[in-house]
Design a protein around this motif. Structure first.
Motif, PDB file in Angstrom:
ATOM      1  N   TRP A 203       7.296   4.790   3.569  1.00 27.67           N
ATOM      2  CA  TRP A 203       8.362   4.339   4.186  1.00 27.67           C
ATOM      3  C   TRP A 203       9.492   3.747   3.530  1.00 27.67           C
ATOM      4  O   TRP A 203      10.500   4.159   4.050  1.00 27.67           O
ATOM      5  CB  TRP A 203       7.942   3.493   5.424  1.00 27.67           C
ATOM      6  N   MET A 204       9.292   2.603   2.642  1.00 29.39           N
ATOM      7  CA  MET A 204      10.497   2.188   1.803  1.00 29.39           C
ATOM      8  C   MET A 204      11.153   3.370   1.015  1.00 29.39           C
ATOM      9  O   MET A 204      12.516   3.260   0.947  1.00 29.39           O
ATOM     10  CB  MET A 204       9.836   0.895   1.007  1.00 29.39           C
ATOM     11  N   ASP A 205      10.443   4.228   0.534  1.00 30.82           N
ATOM     12  CA  ASP A 205      11.026   5.362  -0.446  1.00 30.82           C
ATOM     13  C   ASP A 205      12.046   6.217   0.538  1.00 30.82           C
ATOM     14  O   ASP A 205      13.045   6.694   0.403  1.00 30.82           O
ATOM     15  CB  ASP A 205      10.026   6.379  -0.995  1.00 30.82           C
TER      16      ASP A 205
ATOM     17  N   ASP B 199       0.705  -1.042  -0.026  1.00 29.39           N
ATOM     18  CA  ASP B 199       0.023  -0.060   0.161  1.00 29.39           C
ATOM     19  C   ASP B 199       0.939   1.128   0.007  1.00 29.39           C
ATOM     20  O   ASP B 199       1.994   1.013   0.198  1.00 29.39           O
ATOM     21  CB  ASP B 199      -0.990  -0.052   1.039  1.00 29.39           C
ATOM     22  N   ASP B 200       0.384   2.456  -0.308  1.00 28.07           N
ATOM     23  CA  ASP B 200       1.023   3.703  -0.447  1.00 28.07           C
ATOM     24  C   ASP B 200       1.745   3.908   1.198  1.00 28.07           C
ATOM     25  O   ASP B 200       2.940   4.569   0.954  1.00 28.07           O
ATOM     26  CB  ASP B 200      -0.099   4.752  -0.541  1.00 28.07           C
ATOM     27  N   PHE B 201       1.114   3.512   2.212  1.00 27.50           N
ATOM     28  CA  PHE B 201       1.657   3.882   3.285  1.00 27.50           C
ATOM     29  C   PHE B 201       3.382   3.347   3.315  1.00 27.50           C
ATOM     30  O   PHE B 201       4.306   3.635   3.725  1.00 27.50           O
ATOM     31  CB  PHE B 201       0.869   3.255   4.398  1.00 27.50           C
ATOM     32  N   GLN B 202       3.308   1.677   3.223  1.00 29.33           N
ATOM     33  CA  GLN B 202       4.373   1.171   2.978  1.00 29.33           C
ATOM     34  C   GLN B 202       5.648   1.835   2.153  1.00 29.33           C
ATOM     35  O   GLN B 202       6.794   1.604   2.267  1.00 29.33           O
ATOM     36  CB  GLN B 202       4.282  -0.320   3.008  1.00 29.33           C
ATOM     37  N   LYS B 203       5.002   1.967   0.895  1.00 31.88           N
ATOM     38  CA  LYS B 203       5.815   2.651  -0.138  1.00 31.88           C
ATOM     39  C   LYS B 203       6.464   3.778   0.249  1.00 31.88           C
ATOM     40  O   LYS B 203       7.593   3.966  -0.198  1.00 31.88           O
ATOM     41  CB  LYS B 203       4.951   2.584  -1.244  1.00 31.88           C
TER      42      LYS B 203
ATOM     43  N   ILE C  75      17.308   7.956   3.153  1.00 27.28           N
ATOM     44  CA  ILE C  75      18.406   7.704   4.322  1.00 27.28           C
ATOM     45  C   ILE C  75      19.591   7.037   3.954  1.00 27.28           C
ATOM     46  O   ILE C  75      20.634   7.274   4.358  1.00 27.28           O
ATOM     47  CB  ILE C  75      17.683   7.007   5.335  1.00 27.28           C
ATOM     48  N   ASP C  76      19.652   6.065   3.024  1.00 29.90           N
ATOM     49  CA  ASP C  76      20.624   5.249   2.564  1.00 29.90           C
ATOM     50  C   ASP C  76      21.488   6.167   1.874  1.00 29.90           C
ATOM     51  O   ASP C  76      22.767   6.115   1.886  1.00 29.90           O
ATOM     52  CB  ASP C  76      20.174   4.041   1.732  1.00 29.90           C
TER      53      ASP C  76
ATOM     54  N   ALA D 272      17.700  -1.246   7.112  1.00 36.07           N
ATOM     55  CA  ALA D 272      16.456  -2.147   6.713  1.00 36.07           C
ATOM     56  C   ALA D 272      15.288  -1.559   7.427  1.00 36.07           C
ATOM     57  O   ALA D 272      15.316  -0.742   8.141  1.00 36.07           O
ATOM     58  CB  ALA D 272      16.878  -3.557   7.463  1.00 36.07           C
ATOM     59  N   ILE D 273      14.173  -2.136   6.954  1.00 36.73           N
ATOM     60  CA  ILE D 273      12.953  -1.686   7.661  1.00 36.73           C
ATOM     61  C   ILE D 273      12.168  -2.636   7.894  1.00 36.73           C
ATOM     62  O   ILE D 273      12.167  -3.890   7.201  1.00 36.73           O
ATOM     63  CB  ILE D 273      12.205  -0.728   6.579  1.00 36.73           C
TER      64      ILE D 273
END
Length: 165
Positions: free
Chosen positions: A68-70, A62-66, A75-76, A89-90
């Motif tokens: 956070w992954m973006d 979902d957009d929420f997880q996307k 950060i990386d 990692a998340i």
């Protein structure tokens, strides 16, 4: 009764030919049954392409997880220049959301909390710049965890809507 060696060779050759003919018949039967099975599968509508399509589909997020992954990618990119930083990692499950910063620090030889707090601060700034804490439910938190060389947790920060707990 003595058997002539020439006669023995003829008998052996004949026996070998019969065994080869029997084996050829068995091989033909196996090939025919495989072809019959494939035709039967096609007749009943089994499509091999369906299996490939299922395997290619990516996992839906979902957009929420996307979002956070973006932000983990951001950060990386920000922390790549740090010599101690090794990766990110998340973890979404179980709650709270955990951003894990992998470092080369040894838990017993930490240079001081300032550098660790700086890593957490940089990560949190990226998260707040994308306004991700606002997307959290009430009383929901996220954590930024710094782990060391031996996968030992060195420190962690817990945050909720722009404030540190």
């Amino acid at each position: 009764m003595k058997i002539d060696p020439k006669m023995r060779r003829i008998q052996q050759k004949y026996k070998t030919e019969i065994e080869a003919k029997n084996q050829k018949g068995k091989d033909t039967l196996v090939v025919a049954s495989i072809i019959f099975f494939m035709i039967l599968l096609l007749f009943f509508g089994v499509k091999f392409a369906d299996f490939e399509e299922d395997a290619i589909k990516p996992i839906a997020t979902d957009d929420f997880q996307k979002k956070w992954m973006d932000v983990t990618l951001e950060i990386d990119d920000t922390l790549k220049d740090s010599s101690e930083y090794k990766g990110i990692a998340i973890d979404f499950s179980p709650e709270p959301i955990k951003i894990i910063l992998k470092t080369s620090f040894d838990k017993t030889h930490i240079m001081g909390d300032d550098h660790l707090n700086e890593l957490i601060s940089i990560a949190n700034e990226s998260i707040t710049s994308k306004n991700l804490p606002a997307s959290l439910k009430e009383n929901q938190t996220y954590e930024i965890i710094v782990i060391g060389k031996n996968r030992e947790e060195i420190t962690r920060g817990t945050f909720r809507n722009d404030e540190q707990l």
